[in-house]
Design an enzyme around this catalytic site. Structure first.
Site, PDB file in Angstrom:
ATOM      1  N   LYS A 176      22.441 115.940  24.139  1.00 18.93           N
ATOM      2  CA  LYS A 176      23.261 114.937  23.854  1.00 18.93           C
ATOM      3  C   LYS A 176      23.555 114.144  25.121  1.00 18.93           C
ATOM      4  O   LYS A 176      23.368 112.861  25.002  1.00 18.93           O
ATOM      5  CB  LYS A 176      24.685 115.139  23.287  1.00 18.93           C
ATOM      6  CG  LYS A 176      25.575 116.222  23.996  1.00 18.93           C
ATOM      7  CD  LYS A 176      26.566 115.364  25.113  1.00 18.93           C
ATOM      8  CE  LYS A 176      27.253 116.147  25.901  1.00 18.93           C
ATOM      9  NZ  LYS A 176      28.122 115.643  26.683  1.00 18.93           N
ATOM     10  N   LYS A 224      27.386 121.172  30.849  1.00 18.41           N
ATOM     11  CA  LYS A 224      26.670 120.754  29.929  1.00 18.41           C
ATOM     12  C   LYS A 224      25.307 120.277  30.460  1.00 18.41           C
ATOM     13  O   LYS A 224      24.927 118.922  30.528  1.00 18.41           O
ATOM     14  CB  LYS A 224      27.299 119.396  29.292  1.00 18.41           C
ATOM     15  CG  LYS A 224      28.687 119.906  28.626  1.00 18.41           C
ATOM     16  CD  LYS A 224      29.381 118.545  28.184  1.00 18.41           C
ATOM     17  CE  LYS A 224      30.663 119.121  27.510  1.00 18.41           C
ATOM     18  NZ  LYS A 224      31.632 118.135  26.635  1.00 18.41           N
ATOM     19  N   ARG A 260      28.777 108.807  31.566  1.00 17.95           N
ATOM     20  CA  ARG A 260      28.061 108.473  33.051  1.00 17.95           C
ATOM     21  C   ARG A 260      26.500 108.711  32.576  1.00 17.95           C
ATOM     22  O   ARG A 260      25.596 107.981  33.123  1.00 17.95           O
ATOM     23  CB  ARG A 260      28.198 109.762  33.929  1.00 17.95           C
ATOM     24  CG  ARG A 260      27.900 111.020  33.431  1.00 17.95           C
ATOM     25  CD  ARG A 260      28.352 112.222  34.452  1.00 17.95           C
ATOM     26  NE  ARG A 260      29.706 112.345  34.183  1.00 17.95           N
ATOM     27  CZ  ARG A 260      30.506 113.211  34.845  1.00 17.95           C
ATOM     28  NH1 ARG A 260      29.862 114.186  35.667  1.00 17.95           N
ATOM     29  NH2 ARG A 260      31.873 113.387  34.654  1.00 17.95           N
ATOM     30  N   ASN A 261      26.072 109.243  31.585  1.00 23.31           N
ATOM     31  CA  ASN A 261      24.605 109.386  31.192  1.00 23.31           C
ATOM     32  C   ASN A 261      24.048 107.997  30.368  1.00 23.31           C
ATOM     33  O   ASN A 261      23.084 107.502  30.853  1.00 23.31           O
ATOM     34  CB  ASN A 261      24.215 110.714  30.308  1.00 23.31           C
ATOM     35  CG  ASN A 261      24.351 111.902  30.955  1.00 23.31           C
ATOM     36  OD1 ASN A 261      23.529 111.982  31.450  1.00 23.31           O
ATOM     37  ND2 ASN A 261      25.484 112.682  30.506  1.00 23.31           N
TER      38      ASN A 261
END
Length: 332
Positions: free
Chosen positions: A195, A110, A259-260
Site C-alpha cells: 500500500k 510497514k 508521507r508516501n
C-alpha cells in the site's frame, strides 16, 4: 527469573512509536521505551513530550521506563513492539545480543528489509529465531497523527496464536482505538508494504494533475493487484476488502497525512527522486519497498503493472508523465 519491569516495551521513537506509547500508557502500569538518542529521553522526562515527533502529545514520563540501551530495553518486558523504519532496522538491531526468541515480538513496521528482501516477520524468524507463533503484525488503517488527535481508528492485530493476538490487542484498545484480530501474518504485512508503493503512485498522479475520478480507478486496480501478488506468495482465506488490506490502502492513498503520497506528489510535480527524499522529514517506506518488491517479483512473475511503474520512475529514472500515461491504458 525476575518479574518483567514493564507490561510492554516499544523500540523506536518516531511518530508512530510515540502514538503507540500514548496508547499503551493509558492501559499499562509501566511501558518500556527504547530511544536511541539520550537527549530525547532527557527532554521527555523534563517536558513530557517528544521534541521531534508529535510534540503536541502529552506523555506521562512517570509511567515510562526509558533507555538508550537496546539490550536493557528488551529485558524490560515479555512483549516487544518494533517501530523502526525498515531501512534502519538492521542497523538498530546490530547492538542486540540478548536472546528474544522466547518473547512476543510485534512489528508495527510497514516496510521490507532492503538487501534481504524480506518482510519484517520473516527477517525476525530467520535472523533472531523468533517462532512465527510468537510474531504479531500491527497494521492499519491508522495514521499516527489521527491517533494523537484521538480520532476513532481501527488497528489490525495479526497473529497465528489468537490468545497472544488478543492479549496484545487488549493493551492497545481504548475508547478511540478499536482492534481487529486476524491470523494472516504474512498477507497483512505484505499488504502494509504494497500500500505504500501504491500510495506513491497516487501521489505521482495527483502531482501530474490527475483528478479524483482517475484516482478511484487507480485505487480499485491497486486492490486487485495487491490481492494477486499476496495470493501468489501466501495462500490464505483472506478478504481483500477488509480494513487491513483495502482500508489501509485507501487511507494511505488519499490521506494528507500520508508521507508516501506526499513523496509521490513531489515527484509528480517534477522534483527529482533524490531531492524528494532529502526534503522528506520522515521516511517514505514505499521508496525502499518498491525495489524490494520488484526483486521479489523477478522470481515470482506476478502481473503487477502499477508497482512496476512506480519502480521504473523511482529507480530507472523513467519520466513520470509518460509512465503514468502508459499505465492508464492497462487499468479497468
Amino acid at each position: 527469573m525476575a518479574e518483567p519491569q514493564c507490561d510492554i516495551t516499544v523500540i523506536g521513537s518516531g511518530s508512530w512509536a510515540t502514538a503507540i506509547v500514548k496508547l499503551l500508557s493509558a492501559n499499562t502500569k509501566k511501558t518500556g521505551w527504547y530511544i536511541h538518542e539520550k537527549e530525547i529521553i532527557t527532554h521527555i522526562k523534563k517536558h513530557g513530550n517528544n521534541p521531534r515527533y508529535l510534540s503536541d502529545v502529552d506523555l506521562d514520563a512517570d509511567r515510562l521506563v526509558m533507555t538508550s540501551d537496546i539490550n536493557k530495553a528488551v529485558t524490560l518486558s515479555d512483549i516487544i513492539i518494533l517501530v523502526i523504519p525498515s531501512a534502519y532496522l538492521k542497523l538498530q538491531l546490530q547492538e542486540l545480543n540478548t536472546d528474544i526468541s522466547s518473547k512476543i515480538i510485534c512489528s508495527a513496521i510497514k516496510g521490507i528489509i532492503p538487501g534481504d528482501n524480506m518482510i519484517v516477520g520473516e527477517y525476525l524468524h530467520a535472523q533472531y529465531n523468533v517462532p512465527y507463533e510468537n510474531l504479531i503484525i500491527l497494521t492499519g488503517p491508522t495514521h499516527a497523527e489521527e491517533i494523537a488527535l484521538e480520532k476513532l481508528s481501527y488497528l489490525t492485530v495479526a497473529g497465528l496464536n489468537e490468545d497472544t493476538a488478543t492479549r496484545v490487542a487488549s493493551l492497545l484498545e481504548n475508547h478511540y482505538l478499536r482492534t481487529v484480530i486476524s491470523d494472516d501474518i504474512f498477507g497483512t504485512e505484505y499488504a502494509a508494504v504494497l500500500k505504500n508503493i501504491y500510495s506513491i503512485a497516487a501521489g505521482i498522479c495527483h502531482g501530474l494533475g490527475y483528478g479524483d475520478n482517475f484516482q478511484a480507478v487507480l485505487m480499485s486496480n491497486c486492490a486487485i493487484e495487491m490481492k494477486r501478488f499476496i495470493d501468489a506468495i501466501f495462500t490464505n482465506d483472506r478478504d481483500i476488502k477488509n480494513s487491513a488490506y483495502l482500508g489501509d490502502l485507501l487511507v494511505t492513498g488519499y490521506s494528507l497525512f500520508s508521507r508516501n503520497r506526499l513523496f509521490g506528489n513531489m515527484i509528480g510535480q517534477g522534483t527529482p527522486v533524490k531531492n524528494a527524499l532529502l526534503e522528506m522529514t520522515m521516511v517514505a517506506e514505499g521508496y525502499y519497498a518498491s525495489e524490494c518488491i520488484h526483486l521479489i517479483n523477478d522470481k515470482r512473475g506476478v502481473d503487477i503493472p502499477i508497482a512496476e511503474t512506480v519502480y521504473r520512475i523511482l529507480y530507472k529514472k523513467a519520466k513520470p508523465g509518460a509512465e503514468i500515461e502508459k499505465l492508464t491504458y492497462l487499468l479497468r
